[in-house]
Write a protein that holds these residues in place. Structure first.
Motif, PDB file in Angstrom:
ATOM      1  N   ARG A 245       0.829  -1.205   0.000  1.00  9.39           N
ATOM      2  CA  ARG A 245       0.000   0.000   0.000  1.00  9.39           C
ATOM      3  C   ARG A 245       0.870   1.265   0.000  1.00  9.39           C
ATOM      4  N   LEU A 246       2.023   1.201   0.677  1.00 10.29           N
ATOM      5  CA  LEU A 246       2.934   2.348   0.667  1.00 10.29           C
ATOM      6  C   LEU A 246       3.468   2.592  -0.740  1.00 10.29           C
ATOM      7  N   TYR A 247       3.858   1.512  -1.448  1.00  8.37           N
ATOM      8  CA  TYR A 247       4.300   1.662  -2.842  1.00  8.37           C
ATOM      9  C   TYR A 247       3.169   2.262  -3.684  1.00  8.37           C
ATOM     10  N   GLU A 248       1.966   1.757  -3.465  1.00 10.08           N
ATOM     11  CA  GLU A 248       0.814   2.245  -4.238  1.00 10.08           C
ATOM     12  C   GLU A 248       0.566   3.733  -3.964  1.00 10.08           C
ATOM     13  N   MET A 249       0.713   4.153  -2.720  1.00 12.82           N
ATOM     14  CA  MET A 249       0.488   5.560  -2.375  1.00 12.82           C
ATOM     15  C   MET A 249       1.465   6.465  -3.112  1.00 12.82           C
ATOM     16  N   VAL A 250       2.748   6.087  -3.104  1.00 13.92           N
ATOM     17  CA  VAL A 250       3.760   6.906  -3.783  1.00 13.92           C
ATOM     18  C   VAL A 250       3.460   6.988  -5.275  1.00 13.92           C
ATOM     19  N   ARG A 251       3.089   5.873  -5.864  1.00 16.31           N
ATOM     20  CA  ARG A 251       2.835   5.833  -7.311  1.00 16.31           C
ATOM     21  C   ARG A 251       1.544   6.567  -7.674  1.00 16.31           C
ATOM     22  N   THR A 252       0.463   6.294  -6.927  1.00 13.33           N
ATOM     23  CA  THR A 252      -0.843   6.833  -7.281  1.00 13.33           C
ATOM     24  C   THR A 252      -0.906   8.346  -7.132  1.00 13.33           C
ATOM     25  N   THR A 343      -0.920  13.215   1.404  1.00 16.91           N
ATOM     26  CA  THR A 343      -0.830  14.655   1.654  1.00 16.91           C
ATOM     27  C   THR A 343       0.123  14.954   2.804  1.00 16.91           C
ATOM     28  N   VAL A 344       0.084  14.115   3.839  1.00 19.25           N
ATOM     29  CA  VAL A 344       0.985  14.289   4.980  1.00 19.25           C
ATOM     30  C   VAL A 344       2.440  14.175   4.522  1.00 19.25           C
ATOM     31  N   VAL A 345       2.734  13.146   3.719  1.00 22.13           N
ATOM     32  CA  VAL A 345       4.111  12.947   3.245  1.00 22.13           C
ATOM     33  C   VAL A 345       4.518  14.090   2.324  1.00 22.13           C
ATOM     34  N   ARG A 346       3.625  14.495   1.414  1.00 20.56           N
ATOM     35  CA  ARG A 346       3.962  15.580   0.497  1.00 20.56           C
ATOM     36  C   ARG A 346       4.243  16.871   1.261  1.00 20.56           C
ATOM     37  N   THR A 347       3.473  17.143   2.297  1.00 21.62           N
ATOM     38  CA  THR A 347       3.692  18.341   3.109  1.00 21.62           C
ATOM     39  C   THR A 347       5.071  18.303   3.761  1.00 21.62           C
ATOM     40  N   ALA A 348       5.447  17.114   4.278  1.00 21.60           N
ATOM     41  CA  ALA A 348       6.766  16.987   4.903  1.00 21.60           C
ATOM     42  C   ALA A 348       7.879  17.218   3.880  1.00 21.60           C
ATOM     43  N   LEU A 349       7.701  16.713   2.648  1.00 19.60           N
ATOM     44  CA  LEU A 349       8.712  16.908   1.608  1.00 19.60           C
ATOM     45  C   LEU A 349       8.813  18.377   1.206  1.00 19.60           C
ATOM     46  N   THR A 350       7.661  19.024   1.087  1.00 15.02           N
ATOM     47  CA  THR A 350       7.637  20.421   0.677  1.00 15.02           C
ATOM     48  C   THR A 350       8.265  21.327   1.725  1.00 15.02           C
ATOM     49  N   ALA A 351       8.070  20.973   2.997  1.00 13.83           N
ATOM     50  CA  ALA A 351       8.586  21.804   4.086  1.00 13.83           C
ATOM     51  C   ALA A 351      10.092  21.677   4.263  1.00 13.83           C
ATOM     52  N   ALA A 352      10.733  20.759   3.543  1.00 10.98           N
ATOM     53  CA  ALA A 352      12.174  20.533   3.739  1.00 10.98           C
ATOM     54  C   ALA A 352      12.990  21.789   3.445  1.00 10.98           C
ATOM     55  N   ASP A 353      12.561  22.581   2.455  1.00 15.20           N
ATOM     56  CA  ASP A 353      13.321  23.783   2.088  1.00 15.20           C
ATOM     57  C   ASP A 353      13.295  24.828   3.190  1.00 15.20           C
ATOM     58  N   ARG A 354      12.323  24.754   4.077  1.00 14.33           N
ATOM     59  CA  ARG A 354      12.192  25.754   5.138  1.00 14.33           C
ATOM     60  C   ARG A 354      12.846  25.319   6.435  1.00 14.33           C
ATOM     61  N   ARG A 355      13.444  24.127   6.446  1.00 15.07           N
ATOM     62  CA  ARG A 355      14.093  23.625   7.656  1.00 15.07           C
ATOM     63  C   ARG A 355      15.598  23.806   7.548  1.00 15.07           C
ATOM     64  N   ASP A 356      16.235  23.785   8.709  1.00 20.50           N
ATOM     65  CA  ASP A 356      17.695  23.771   8.716  1.00 20.50           C
ATOM     66  C   ASP A 356      18.189  22.479   8.097  1.00 20.50           C
ATOM     67  N   PRO A 357      19.355  22.504   7.448  1.00 14.28           N
ATOM     68  CA  PRO A 357      19.880  21.265   6.842  1.00 14.28           C
ATOM     69  C   PRO A 357      20.042  20.162   7.892  1.00 14.28           C
ATOM     70  N   ALA A 358      19.710  18.967   7.476  1.00 13.21           N
ATOM     71  CA  ALA A 358      19.818  17.819   8.378  1.00 13.21           C
ATOM     72  C   ALA A 358      21.266  17.350   8.441  1.00 13.21           C
ATOM     73  N   ALA A 359      21.589  16.620   9.514  1.00  7.45           N
ATOM     74  CA  ALA A 359      22.915  16.008   9.631  1.00  7.45           C
ATOM     75  C   ALA A 359      23.101  14.979   8.508  1.00  7.45           C
ATOM     76  N   HIS A 360      24.325  14.825   8.098  1.00 10.35           N
ATOM     77  CA  HIS A 360      24.610  13.851   7.058  1.00 10.35           C
ATOM     78  C   HIS A 360      24.514  12.438   7.656  1.00 10.35           C
ATOM     79  N   VAL A 361      23.764  11.585   6.988  1.00  7.97           N
ATOM     80  CA  VAL A 361      23.638  10.205   7.437  1.00  7.97           C
ATOM     81  C   VAL A 361      23.992   9.285   6.283  1.00  7.97           C
ATOM     82  N   VAL A 362      24.425   8.085   6.642  1.00 13.24           N
ATOM     83  CA  VAL A 362      24.734   7.059   5.654  1.00 13.24           C
ATOM     84  C   VAL A 362      23.496   6.205   5.455  1.00 13.24           C
ATOM     85  N   VAL A 363      23.130   5.973   4.195  1.00 16.62           N
ATOM     86  CA  VAL A 363      21.930   5.199   3.862  1.00 16.62           C
ATOM     87  C   VAL A 363      22.381   3.861   3.306  1.00 16.62           C
TER      88      VAL A 363
END
Length: 366
Positions: A245-252, A343-363
């Motif tokens: 369902r998470l994959y479907e949400m991102v795609r849809t 909508t919740v996820v999109r809002t979090a992504l959109t708000a990234a430009d207004r936040r202080d840069p995050a610490a660098h993490v290894v993925v």
């Protein structure tokens, strides 16, 4: 005309809901002017009535219908005990959830705090993996633990320290799916049958995996190896469905593609936790809540919800102190309100430009 024939008072023809099912208790018959002797006479071999359970009668000859058997079991469960103790007050108002079956659904009789559970309840909930009610040799009925009743005939008594909130299905009080599954599993001895019930409960959207595991644990069933094996399958099934369902949400809903199922670490530092989806440029992580997962490697070793939730909160707070936004989603939210979660996820992504840069993490792949 035989004046000595045990005639039935005309008032019986005007009874409400119960007479539609042709099932009445001895107490109800007495209230409507039919003495015990007349009831006994009409239940003799070849008579027009029959006694289905102690103190419960079907007002016709021939096999009772499934509906009549259900109501007979409920009437037996709410009748006065042999020691004279009365049943508890009827469930009314907010204690009983209503599920209308249509515009002409019959009014539910005023049963006390008892409800159908087990396989019969699941059949009423619409499960396809359970036998139909007519094929069941007995019907489980959930009663308060203080009721002094014995299983007899088609009625099997199941006692509960705390009764769940019932649902009304076609005028019958029915245990919620989680409790009904647990009571059904208690009677099953093979893992395949248990897996079938648990899987249908999850795939059909009746119950979340964590809720089912809690019910099985509270019922003391997680000490049975075949049940534990079935729960292993259930948890894998539940996570797979939620991820799908998470994959479907991102795609849809046209969200940017994340990296999936990763571990986050500080460079040269400790493990920070996993993410089901992560957007590195925006430092946004999505985590699915599939609590009730196994701790350690031992069969039947299940986590406590409160302890696991506390660990989840600590992990989220740690990530957020590093500037990473964590969006917490449950399988139910994804199933019932996918657009809102997008909508919740999109809002979090959109708000990234207004936040202080995050610490660098290894993925890293998980």
């Amino acid at each position: 005309m035989n004046n000595n024939a045990p005639a039935v008072p005309l008032l019986l023809t005007n009874l409400s809901g119960d007479v539609q099912h042709r099932v009445l208790s001895l107490a109800q018959l007495r209230e409507h002017g039919v003495p015990a002797g007349r009831v006994a006479a009409r239940c003799r071999p070849g008579g027009p009535w029959q006694q289905l359970l102690p103190g419960v009668y079907v007002l016709h000859a021939g096999p009772p219908t499934s509906e009549e058997r259900l109501h007979a079991v409920l009437l037996y469960a709410v009748r006065p005990s042999a020691d004279g103790a009365k049943g508890v007050p009827a469930q009314t108002g907010p204690q009983s959830a209503q599920r209308p079956s249509g515009p002409q659904a019959p009014t539910a009789p005023p049963y006390s705090a008892v409800m159908i559970t087990g396989l019969a309840a699941l059949a009423l909930h619409g499960f396809s993996s359970t036998p139909s009610v007519p094929s069941l040799t007995h019907i489980n009925v959930l009663v308060p633990r203080t009721r002094r009743l014995r299983s007899t005939g088609c009625a099997r008594i199941i006692r509960a320290h705390a009764l769940p909130r019932s649902e009304q299905i076609d005028g019958v009080p029915v245990a919620p799916v989680g409790r009904a599954v647990a009571d059904a599993v208690a009677e099953l001895s093979d893992a395949d049958s248990v897996v079938g019930l648990l899987t249908e409960a999850v795939r059909g959207g009746h119950c979340e995996p964590a809720a089912l595991v809690r019910e099985l644990n509270q019922s003391g069933l997680l000490v049975r190896p075949h049940v534990v094996d079935a729960v292993d399958t259930l948890l894998a099934e539940g996570r797979s469905l939620a991820e799908g369902r998470l994959y479907e949400m991102v795609r849809t809903y046209g969200l940017p593609a994340p990296v999936w199922n990763v571990d986050l670490r500080l460079p040269g530092g400790p493990h920070l936790g996993g993410a089901d989806a992560y957007w590195p440029e925006q430092a946004v992580a999505v985590e699915l809540d599939t609590r009730a997962q196994r701790q350690g490697g031992r069969k039947g070793d299940w986590s406590d919800d409160d302890a696991q939730w506390s660990a989840t909160v600590r992990k989220r707070e740690h990530l957020e102190r590093l500037g990473i936004t964590v969006v917490h989603l449950t399988p139910r939210k994804l199933r019932e309100s996918m657009e809102q979660q997008a909508t919740v996820v999109r809002t979090a992504l959109t708000a990234a430009d207004r936040r202080d840069p995050a610490a660098h993490v290894v993925v890293l792949p998980r």
